[in-house]
Scaffold this motif. Sequence first.
Motif, PDB file in Angstrom:
ATOM      1  N   GLU B 365       0.836  -1.204   0.000  1.00  0.00           N
ATOM      2  CA  GLU B 365       0.000   0.000   0.000  1.00  0.00           C
ATOM      3  C   GLU B 365       0.871   1.254   0.000  1.00  0.00           C
ATOM      4  OE1 GLU B 365      -3.603  -0.220   0.684  1.00  0.00           O
ATOM      5  OE2 GLU B 365      -3.567   1.863   0.004  1.00  0.00           O
ATOM      6  N   ASN B 377      -4.310  -5.895  -0.626  1.00  0.00           N
ATOM      7  CA  ASN B 377      -4.813  -4.529  -0.783  1.00  0.00           C
ATOM      8  C   ASN B 377      -6.257  -4.538  -1.280  1.00  0.00           C
ATOM      9  OD1 ASN B 377      -1.697  -4.516  -1.728  1.00  0.00           O
ATOM     10  ND2 ASN B 377      -2.221  -2.822  -0.370  1.00  0.00           N
ATOM     11  N   GLN B 378      -6.567  -5.513  -2.132  1.00  0.00           N
ATOM     12  CA  GLN B 378      -7.942  -5.624  -2.637  1.00  0.00           C
ATOM     13  C   GLN B 378      -8.894  -6.016  -1.514  1.00  0.00           C
ATOM     14  OE1 GLN B 378      -9.115  -4.807  -5.719  1.00  0.00           O
ATOM     15  NE2 GLN B 378      -7.050  -3.937  -5.788  1.00  0.00           N
ATOM     16  N   TYR B 381      -9.447  -3.063   0.528  1.00  0.00           N
ATOM     17  CA  TYR B 381     -10.306  -2.115  -0.184  1.00  0.00           C
ATOM     18  C   TYR B 381     -11.774  -2.510  -0.050  1.00  0.00           C
ATOM     19  CZ  TYR B 381     -12.741   0.026  -4.104  1.00  0.00           C
ATOM     20  OH  TYR B 381     -13.653   0.691  -4.863  1.00  0.00           O
ATOM     21  N   LYS B 385     -13.629   0.223   1.914  1.00  0.00           N
ATOM     22  CA  LYS B 385     -14.174   1.220   0.993  1.00  0.00           C
ATOM     23  C   LYS B 385     -15.474   0.759   0.357  1.00  0.00           C
ATOM     24  CE  LYS B 385     -10.877   4.341   1.245  1.00  0.00           C
ATOM     25  NZ  LYS B 385      -9.564   3.964   0.730  1.00  0.00           N
TER      26      LYS B 385
END
Lengths: 362, 422
Positions: B365, B377-378, B381, B385
């Motif tokens: 990141e 990171n996915q 996310y 998010k």
Amino acid sequence: MSEFHEMGFVEFSKVQKSYDGESLVVKDLNLSVGKGEFLTMLGPSGSGKTTCLMMLAGFETATHGEILLDSRPINNIPPHKRGIGMVFQNYALFPHMTVNENLSFPLEVRGQGKAEREANVKKALDMVQMSEFGHRRPAQLSGGQQQRIALARSLVFEPDLVLMDEPLGALDKQLREHMQFEIKHLHERLGVTVVYVTHDQSEALTMSDRIAVFDDGVIQQLASPNDLYERPENAFVAQFIGENNRIDAVVSEIHGDKVLVEYNNGGKGEALAVNCGDVGSKTTLSVRPERVRIGEKVGVNSIDAVVKELIYLGDHIRCRMDVMGNDEFVVKIPNSATSISMDVGEKTSVSWDVSDCRALDA
Amino acid sequence: MSDASVNVKKRQMMTADGIPLKRSLRISLRREKLRGLALLAVPALFVIMLFIWPIYTLFQKSIDDSFVNDVLPRTMAIYEKWDGEDLPGEVHFEAMFLDLTTAEKLEIGKVSTRMNYAKSGWKSLIKKSNRKFKKFDPQKALLPQMIKADKRWGDIEFWKSLGIMKDRRTAGYYWNAVDRTYDSKKNVIMQPENRRVYVMFWKRTLLVSAIVTVACLILAYPVAYLLATLPLRVSNLLMICVLMPFWTSLLVRIVAWMIMLQQQGVLNDSLVGLGIIAEENRLPLMYNFNGTLIVMTQVLLPFMILPLYSVMRGIPPTYMKAAQNLGATPSWAFLRVYMPQTVPGVGAGVILVFIVAVGYFITPELVGGKDGQMIGNQIAYHLRKSLNWGLASAMGVMLLVAILVLYWVYDKIVGIDNMRLG
Ligand SMILES: Nc1ncnc2c1ncn2[C@@H]1O[C@H](COP(=O)(O)OP(=O)(O)OP(=O)(O)O)[C@@H](O)[C@H]1O
Ligand SMILES: [Mg+2]
């Protein structure tokens, strides 16, 4: 055994070794090992035996002096080019290889073909009667079996010289004695030169042609087992090999190879002048327990004694006595039909022949 | 049977106070067993609460698709009655209207997000319709009113997409995680070109982890060897250097790397200053794939060094001596005798580093830029998010399974009992 001295297959000449630059672990070592000889280095812990062996194998360098192998100086030859077999104290069998692979290893390195290797491995395993165990890993073998494999591995590439550093140290008494004979017989059959290290004196006496008694980095005496026991040249050897009675005395007269001595209590005696100083100097008399007679007052060497303890040991009786204030004086009485009976506390006398009493350094 | 043995059978052994011996033994054993169980209960509870239960809920989440059924119960109850070809009848429109007008607003927001995964457009359709529903006359037929409010209600693709969400369990998130999706007939198809991202992330994650593992092994092996063979005084100092990263915050270390490696950083400045590279050829070492590799290797290095060191320390130097004594050169002895004995340490280090690397996300990141991001990171996310927890959970489960498979392969090849972690 004098034939060994001339040939000198392995030669230590004025070798010194220091690890820390402050103290010498090996001091001025001169030693000549004949071809085909079985030489044992015997000595107490820390006397420098392993160090000598490691210098010979090439894992330690001599601080001073020269080591010759077959008349060639080997100081600058790396270990893997010396072609010396070695049995390590903990065997050092490679744990990730089978017995066969372990034995194959030195042959592979020497570029032998597969068929030749297999034949040699089989021969070596037969030699130590372990042919069925070729496919096992070292961890799957008992201590004695591992020991045999280590022995076979050190011999499989047919070295002229084999070093053994307390190879039997980890075995129990019975197996140890058995292996002593096997190693001895192998040595006789193969004719290799063996330098053997131990601190077990009976092992040394059983196996060796000659024994080098080490103490404090110095060879105290180098002799055949027989000589070492019968004719120790100094007080350390007399004490270290076999059981020994020591008597402190002062030299009072010297007559050729005999000396007259005076004991601390004023009594007098006679002994062989082996390693004692001039008149007036201190000396240590050495008498083997089995050479002492009890009860008969004959000859010059006869002293009063008191029985302190009797231990029945089957073939002989150990009798601890007080002789001139030394209550560690031991006499071995053979358990024969004619042996005399005694009681603890009984006052009697001990005596020995002049030829059995050696006057050594104090 | 002799008399004696019959007698023994008849006479029951008694304890001193007259209770049969067998019963007394049973009681005392039971007490012991209970005590054992009680002692076991604490760690067992701990394991269940902190490992098994979270993993179970993660798995549940990844296959759970009951949301639409819960929020739109009437619609889903009669969905089966639709033939799936013509426009649904008035009952379906009525059910949809009732569901959307009775459900809580918050729930509708969430469910429309979920429906949007099945067919994009649902979210805006529901949002728009909900505003207009207030003006509807519930006495009149709802079908024409709804189509009038938004003509997408007349598009049967939307109605078909509901079929995908009919089951309360779905493998859809798993398919999503590998760039696949369901069509309206519940066939698995590829995502449209522009939405295919995850396979690339999976591949990159495996690639990064593999490179980092190999790099760690290459760097760690000599260090561990030195640690294990140098005299204690020196090796202790070296050990402190090895462990230093553990005492420094990850962020501090990463910032240090940033300062070192960025385009205007210390390394590039020095290289340019020394004339080794030209001003316009500054090495791109940070905020990209390289950055992820370099920093992850440094961060994970101790995980490789420590198991290697612990194995190497246990190998007595006599083996090397023995090998040389048997005629092997020092390097051959190292290769044939020393290295094979370090395999358990290599295995442990490789597994450890790889497993930790696969799940990394903070480092990528911060230093990965665009092409250094990984699957972790996915997951982050989607957790933070997009709030697509189903997809995040599915990816998590896949990571877990991948690690277990790796573990199994390792067990087949090297043997787990051979692994030495320290
Ligand atoms: N690598 C070394 N570094 C420093 N000193 C050493 C080293 N190896 C041995 N020594 C010292 O050298 C002396 C002789 O050691 P050595 O191992 O040769 O004794 P040894 O006769 O084989 O004893 P043991 O019967 O106990 O094996 C000892 O005092 C020992 O402490
Ligand atoms: Mg030793």
